[in-house]
Motif scaffolding. Structure first.
Motif, mmCIF file in Angstrom:
data_model
loop_
_atom_site.group_PDB
_atom_site.id
_atom_site.type_symbol
_atom_site.label_atom_id
_atom_site.label_comp_id
_atom_site.label_asym_id
_atom_site.label_seq_id
_atom_site.Cartn_x
_atom_site.Cartn_y
_atom_site.Cartn_z
ATOM 1 N N LEU A 96 45.297 38.452 44.384
ATOM 2 C CA LEU A 96 46.453 39.296 44.070
ATOM 3 C C LEU A 96 46.268 40.695 44.651
ATOM 4 O O LEU A 96 47.180 41.243 45.276
ATOM 5 C CB LEU A 96 46.645 39.372 42.550
ATOM 6 C CG LEU A 96 47.757 40.302 42.057
ATOM 7 C CD1 LEU A 96 49.122 39.748 42.452
ATOM 8 C CD2 LEU A 96 47.672 40.465 40.550
ATOM 9 N N LEU A 97 45.096 41.281 44.447
ATOM 10 C CA LEU A 97 44.846 42.627 44.967
ATOM 11 C C LEU A 97 44.850 42.670 46.494
ATOM 12 O O LEU A 97 45.106 43.709 47.081
ATOM 13 C CB LEU A 97 43.511 43.161 44.432
ATOM 14 C CG LEU A 97 43.525 43.561 42.960
ATOM 15 C CD1 LEU A 97 42.109 43.771 42.448
ATOM 16 C CD2 LEU A 97 44.354 44.810 42.754
ATOM 17 N N GLY A 98 44.582 41.558 47.117
ATOM 18 C CA GLY A 98 44.614 41.496 48.576
ATOM 19 C C GLY A 98 45.977 41.171 49.144
ATOM 20 O O GLY A 98 46.121 40.982 50.351
ATOM 21 N N SER A 99 46.986 41.092 48.307
ATOM 22 C CA SER A 99 48.329 40.718 48.730
ATOM 23 C C SER A 99 49.323 41.836 48.402
ATOM 24 O O SER A 99 49.884 41.863 47.312
ATOM 25 C CB SER A 99 48.739 39.426 48.018
ATOM 26 O OG SER A 99 50.046 39.089 48.340
ATOM 27 N N PRO A 100 49.552 42.744 49.347
ATOM 28 C CA PRO A 100 50.439 43.890 49.078
ATOM 29 C C PRO A 100 51.843 43.500 48.609
ATOM 30 O O PRO A 100 52.423 44.186 47.771
ATOM 31 C CB PRO A 100 50.509 44.624 50.422
ATOM 32 C CG PRO A 100 49.334 44.163 51.194
ATOM 33 C CD PRO A 100 49.016 42.786 50.701
ATOM 34 N N GLU A 101 52.370 42.393 49.110
ATOM 35 C CA GLU A 101 53.720 42.000 48.697
ATOM 36 C C GLU A 101 53.776 41.600 47.225
ATOM 37 O O GLU A 101 54.795 41.780 46.572
ATOM 38 C CB GLU A 101 54.294 40.896 49.585
ATOM 39 C CG GLU A 101 53.510 39.613 49.617
ATOM 40 C CD GLU A 101 52.381 39.594 50.637
ATOM 41 O OE1 GLU A 101 51.644 38.602 50.666
ATOM 42 O OE2 GLU A 101 52.185 40.563 51.390
ATOM 43 N N ASP A 102 52.681 41.063 46.688
ATOM 44 C CA ASP A 102 52.656 40.701 45.262
ATOM 45 C C ASP A 102 52.473 41.919 44.357
ATOM 46 O O ASP A 102 52.730 41.834 43.156
ATOM 47 C CB ASP A 102 51.529 39.704 44.981
ATOM 48 C CG ASP A 102 51.819 38.321 45.544
ATOM 49 O OD1 ASP A 102 52.997 38.016 45.799
ATOM 50 O OD2 ASP A 102 50.861 37.559 45.728
ATOM 51 N N CYS A 110 36.709 41.701 49.589
ATOM 52 C CA CYS A 110 36.781 41.317 48.173
ATOM 53 C C CYS A 110 37.290 42.533 47.406
ATOM 54 O O CYS A 110 36.594 43.544 47.305
ATOM 55 C CB CYS A 110 35.412 40.885 47.654
ATOM 56 S SG CYS A 110 35.441 40.490 45.891
ATOM 57 N N ALA A 111 38.501 42.439 46.896
ATOM 58 C CA ALA A 111 39.111 43.567 46.204
ATOM 59 C C ALA A 111 38.490 43.818 44.836
ATOM 60 O O ALA A 111 38.530 44.934 44.335
ATOM 61 C CB ALA A 111 40.615 43.332 46.058
ATOM 62 N N VAL A 112 37.900 42.810 44.236
ATOM 63 C CA VAL A 112 37.269 42.991 42.921
ATOM 64 C C VAL A 112 36.016 43.852 43.049
ATOM 65 O O VAL A 112 35.809 44.784 42.297
ATOM 66 C CB VAL A 112 36.930 41.627 42.277
ATOM 67 C CG1 VAL A 112 36.055 41.810 41.050
ATOM 68 C CG2 VAL A 112 38.204 40.891 41.896
ATOM 69 N N ASN A 113 35.167 43.533 44.019
ATOM 70 C CA ASN A 113 33.903 44.255 44.180
ATOM 71 C C ASN A 113 33.954 45.344 45.240
ATOM 72 O O ASN A 113 32.969 46.018 45.478
ATOM 73 C CB ASN A 113 32.789 43.260 44.532
ATOM 74 C CG ASN A 113 32.471 42.379 43.355
ATOM 75 O OD1 ASN A 113 31.970 42.844 42.350
ATOM 76 N ND2 ASN A 113 32.807 41.109 43.461
ATOM 77 N N ASP A 114 35.094 45.507 45.899
ATOM 78 C CA ASP A 114 35.303 46.521 46.923
ATOM 79 C C ASP A 114 34.236 46.450 48.020
ATOM 80 O O ASP A 114 33.598 47.432 48.367
ATOM 81 C CB ASP A 114 35.344 47.925 46.303
ATOM 82 C CG ASP A 114 35.939 48.945 47.263
ATOM 83 O OD1 ASP A 114 36.733 48.540 48.144
ATOM 84 O OD2 ASP A 114 35.594 50.130 47.154
ATOM 85 N N THR A 115 34.037 45.253 48.538
ATOM 86 C CA THR A 115 33.074 45.028 49.610
ATOM 87 C C THR A 115 33.529 43.820 50.423
ATOM 88 O O THR A 115 34.423 43.094 50.014
ATOM 89 C CB THR A 115 31.661 44.798 49.044
ATOM 90 O OG1 THR A 115 30.735 44.730 50.099
ATOM 91 C CG2 THR A 115 31.577 43.543 48.212
ATOM 92 N N ARG A 116 32.917 43.599 51.550
ATOM 93 C CA ARG A 116 33.223 42.407 52.347
ATOM 94 C C ARG A 116 32.595 41.186 51.688
ATOM 95 O O ARG A 116 31.499 41.245 51.142
ATOM 96 C CB ARG A 116 32.647 42.542 53.757
ATOM 97 C CG ARG A 116 33.452 43.447 54.599
ATOM 98 C CD ARG A 116 33.666 42.834 55.965
ATOM 99 N NE ARG A 116 34.446 43.736 56.761
ATOM 100 C CZ ARG A 116 35.768 43.672 56.876
ATOM 101 N NH1 ARG A 116 36.426 42.734 56.271
ATOM 102 N NH2 ARG A 116 36.418 44.537 57.592
#
Length: 131
Positions: free
Chosen positions: A21-27, A115-121
């Motif tokens: 969800l955090l990686g999907s700007p439209e959502d 990874c938007a949860v951990n703010d890392t690749r």
């Protein structure tokens, strides 16, 4: 309004769905969704207890459904499981301490997704039988 289901194992499936969800700007365009998702992410990062984390995920799920996203937070269309994946496929896996079950396609010549949860690749690996 669709009733929110009980969120199973909020530390795993819901974390993967939150990452997607955090990686999907439209959502995240609906009012309040970004803020609720970021609150849930902050709870996950801080190592909140399971009750507090489940409440945060439940609030986000309810808000998503109220704004017209019938999938809610945890559903087969958002999250970590992809039908038809076989063990020899290269995937990106969550590397962080607040582990989520998100599995994303990893292409050889491109960096792993964020990874938007951990703010890392995410880290690249092979899909094993345990996944």
């Amino acid at each position: 309004m669709t009733a929110s289901p009980d969120l199973p194992r909020p530390d795993r499936r819901a974390a993967a769905a939150l990452c997607a969800l955090l990686g999907s700007p439209e959502d995240l365009r609906q009012p309040g969704i970004r803020e609720a998702a970021e609150q849930a992410r902050d709870l996950l990062r801080s190592g909140a207890d399971s009750d507090e984390l489940a409440a945060g995920f439940r609030a986000l799920d309810t808000l998503l459904r109220r704004t017209g996203d019938a999938r809610g937070l945890v559903n087969g269309s958002r999250g970590g499981e992809v039908p038809g994946i076989t063990p020899h496929i290269k995937v990106a896996l969550c590397p962080g301490p607040a582990h989520c079950d998100r599995v994303a396609r990893a292409r050889d010549l491109l960096p792993a997704p964020h990874c938007a949860v951990n703010d890392t690749r995410m880290r690249k690996g092979r899909l094993g039988p345990a996944r």
